[in-house]
Write an enzyme that holds these catalytic residues in place. Structure first.
Site, PDB file in Angstrom:
ATOM      1  CB  THR A  97      -0.493   2.241  -4.846  1.00  0.00           C
ATOM      2  OG1 THR A  97      -0.778   3.271  -3.865  1.00  0.00           O
ATOM      3  CG2 THR A  97       0.108   0.856  -4.388  1.00  0.00           C
ATOM      4  NE  ARG A 133      -2.660  -0.177  -5.966  1.00  0.00           N
ATOM      5  CZ  ARG A 133      -3.991  -0.196  -5.384  1.00  0.00           C
ATOM      6  NH1 ARG A 133      -4.798  -1.049  -5.826  1.00  0.00           N
ATOM      7  NH2 ARG A 133      -4.557   0.751  -4.570  1.00  0.00           N
TER       8      ARG A 133
END
Length: 541
Positions: A77, A162
């Site tokens: 990710t 994030r």
């Protein structure tokens, strides 16, 4: 005097007209949408059940790249979001995982950790100690901020920290992410306190609306014929007290797990979309002639995928609901920013593998790899071969050696590397093993080594990188994961829509790092500083 005044008027008019021309060459708003763990295949498999105004609208009226791929390993990710927006790979931007053991510091680190900042909002300990400081390259959003003399706003939103922080870049006005408490939070990297409208949004506790109504199927169960049965051996559970079947009593789960349960349901996407629409309104994005940039990362697809797998009814229902969410979001953009005034692109940070147990049951000889067992075996080999454990860490397919022990025992590092490489290659599930020297001296002729080279930072990564064979995954027996250079992890959607985008499609192979420089060229701003500057010509013509 009159001539001088006339000359000044002419010069001022020319400058103003030039500025207006530049402004007309840019949309009022750029919207970047990332769908976490989205395979391109889902747009095909679930197509019959999509509405006309969500994914089908983007596919029908936008420009679609059907063969877009990641060009490095690891496909996780954080590296995915960083690569989309920097236009380069982990070898350059430095985000080499979600969390990783860092060779230089000798410690584990998280991609957006920053102990120098403080959480803003009602969160849980350390959820807000985050910033983009670990990312080493600029993003397309950074370049927009600098080009507009920091007048163009940039805001990043996601359920995951994030997913909000990395796309928004180093110079963002704000990044907001979802806390376990059900609130959107941020950090002092962006400001001294949350905007009042964010605090008000949090106080409304809209997430409880989703919790209270529970998760049942959007459509009759018979229509979910693209998926396996509702209760199959390849899916995990979000409610440990019952089989993984609909409906899910989210209120009951909430009473034990709290608002975090929302992440593992389609409603995580919905609450994010609600917040995105509110952000556009309250921050007046796209309301003037200076281009703004909103990044939105839908994370619940990843949580659902990891838990239930690629062929679960839960995943299909999540995408059918996301389709409706996308439709509502587009309608909101049309109403607030105006049709033709915004440039939107949609892609994914990685795709996802098939469940290895599912493949084995269909006679494909692959394995679920247990990283802890793997590490134990490697330590045993080390002690039997060298009389001491020379392993410092094994994670993310990276093997780190303890240089202090090696020096103390007067061992030769090159021989240790070769011994471990030979041993690792005896594992059936291991496809390739590369030493640091082989990675850094890559000639470009080894297809798999190319991926590893582009994902490798010699100041952070290991002494050896292991590549598992196709179909083998380092994950449990239910759900799925990602991380490899194989097409099931690299093949993602890429659609451009809106401002100055013609209808069309391409089946040529493209790379994810082409998105950022293409946007830079499209809206006439500098490239992010780490990009190779390869563009998608179809979008620029």
């Amino acid at each position: 005097m009159k001539k001088l005044l006339l000359l000044l008027i002419i010069i001022t008019t020319s400058i103003t007209q030039a500025q207006q021309k530049i402004q007309q060459q840019r949309p009022k708003l750029v919207v970047g949408i990332v769908v976490d763990q989205m395979k391109m295949e889902y747009l095909y498999r679930f197509s019959d059940d999509f509405s006309q105004n969500g994914f089908k609208k983007l596919l029908g009226d936008g420009y679609t790249f059907h063969n877009m791929h990641y060009n490095y390993m690891p496909t996780y990710t954080a590296p995915g979001h960083a690569s989309i927006y920097t236009g380069t790979t982990p070898a350059v931007h430095g985000i080499v995982g979600n969390e990783w053991f860092n060779r230089t510091t000798g410690k584990n680190m998280y991609c957006t950790d920053d102990a120098s900042v403080i959480m803003l909002g009602d969160g849980v300990a350390k959820e807000g100690e985050m910033s983009p400081k670990n990312m080493q390259s600029t993003t397309i959003t950074d370049e927009l901020r600098m080009t507009t003399n920091f007048k163009g706003k940039v805001i990043g939103l996601s359920i995951k920290d994030r997913g909000a922080i990395l796309p928004a870049g180093h110079f963002a006005n704000w990044a907001f992410w979802f806390s376990k408490t059900g609130s959107f939070i941020s950090s002092t990297f962006y400001g001294e306190k949350l905007p009042d409208w964010v605090t008000q949004f949090n106080q409304e506790k809209k997430y409880m609306t989703y919790i209270n109504k529970g998760w049942d199927l959007l459509n009759p169960i018979a229509t979910y014929n693209e998926s396996l049965s509702d209760n199959n051996p390849y899916e995990g559970k979000i409610d440990k007290t019952k089989d993984p079947v609909f409906p899910y009593d989210l209120k009951k789960i909430y009473d034990t797990k709290g608002a975090e349960i929302l992440k593992s349901t389609p409603y995580g996407n919905d609450i994010l979309a609600d917040f995105a629409i509110k952000t556009i309104e309250k921050e007046a994005l796209g309301k003037d002639n200076i281009t703004d940039f909103l990044t939105v990362s839908f994370s619940s697809t990843d949580y659902v995928g990891h838990t239930f797998g690629a062929h679960s009814i839960e995943l299909q229902d999540t995408y059918l609901r996301l389709d409706k969410t996308i439709a509502d979001f587009i309608a909101s953009l049309d109403a607030t920013v105006g049709k033709g005034n915004y440039l939107l692109f949609l892609t994914a940070d990685h795709a996802g593998a098939e469940n290895a147990s599912y493949l084995r049951d269909h006679k494909y000889d692959v394995k679920n790899i247990n990283e802890n067992t793997f590490t134990t075996d490697l330590k045993k080999f080390s002690e039997e071969t060298f009389g001491v454990n020379v392993i410092l860490d094994f994670s993310n397919a990276n093997l780190f050696f303890d240089k202090a022990i090696i020096k103390e025992k007067a061992l030769e590092l090159s021989k240790i590397k070769q011994s471990f490489k030979d041993y690792l290659m005896t594992y059936k599930e291991v496809k390739r093993v590369y030493t640091e020297e082989e990675i850094l001296n890559s000639t470009g002729n080894d297809y798999y080594l190319n991926f590893i080279f582009k994902g490798y930072d010699s100041k952070q990564n290991g002494d050896i990188v292991v590549l598992y064979g196709t179909g083998n995954i380092d994950f449990g027996i239910t759900g799925t994961t990602h991380g490899t250079p194989y097409s099931y992890d690299t093949h993602v959607p890429c659609i451009f829509y809106g401002w100055n985008i013609k209808k069309g499609e391409s089946y040529e192979k493209k790379e994810i790092t082409q998105i950022a420089p293409t946007i830079a060229q499209k809206i006439k701003i500098p490239f992010p500083n780490g990009t190779e500057s390869n563009v998608l010509l179809e979008i620029l013509k």
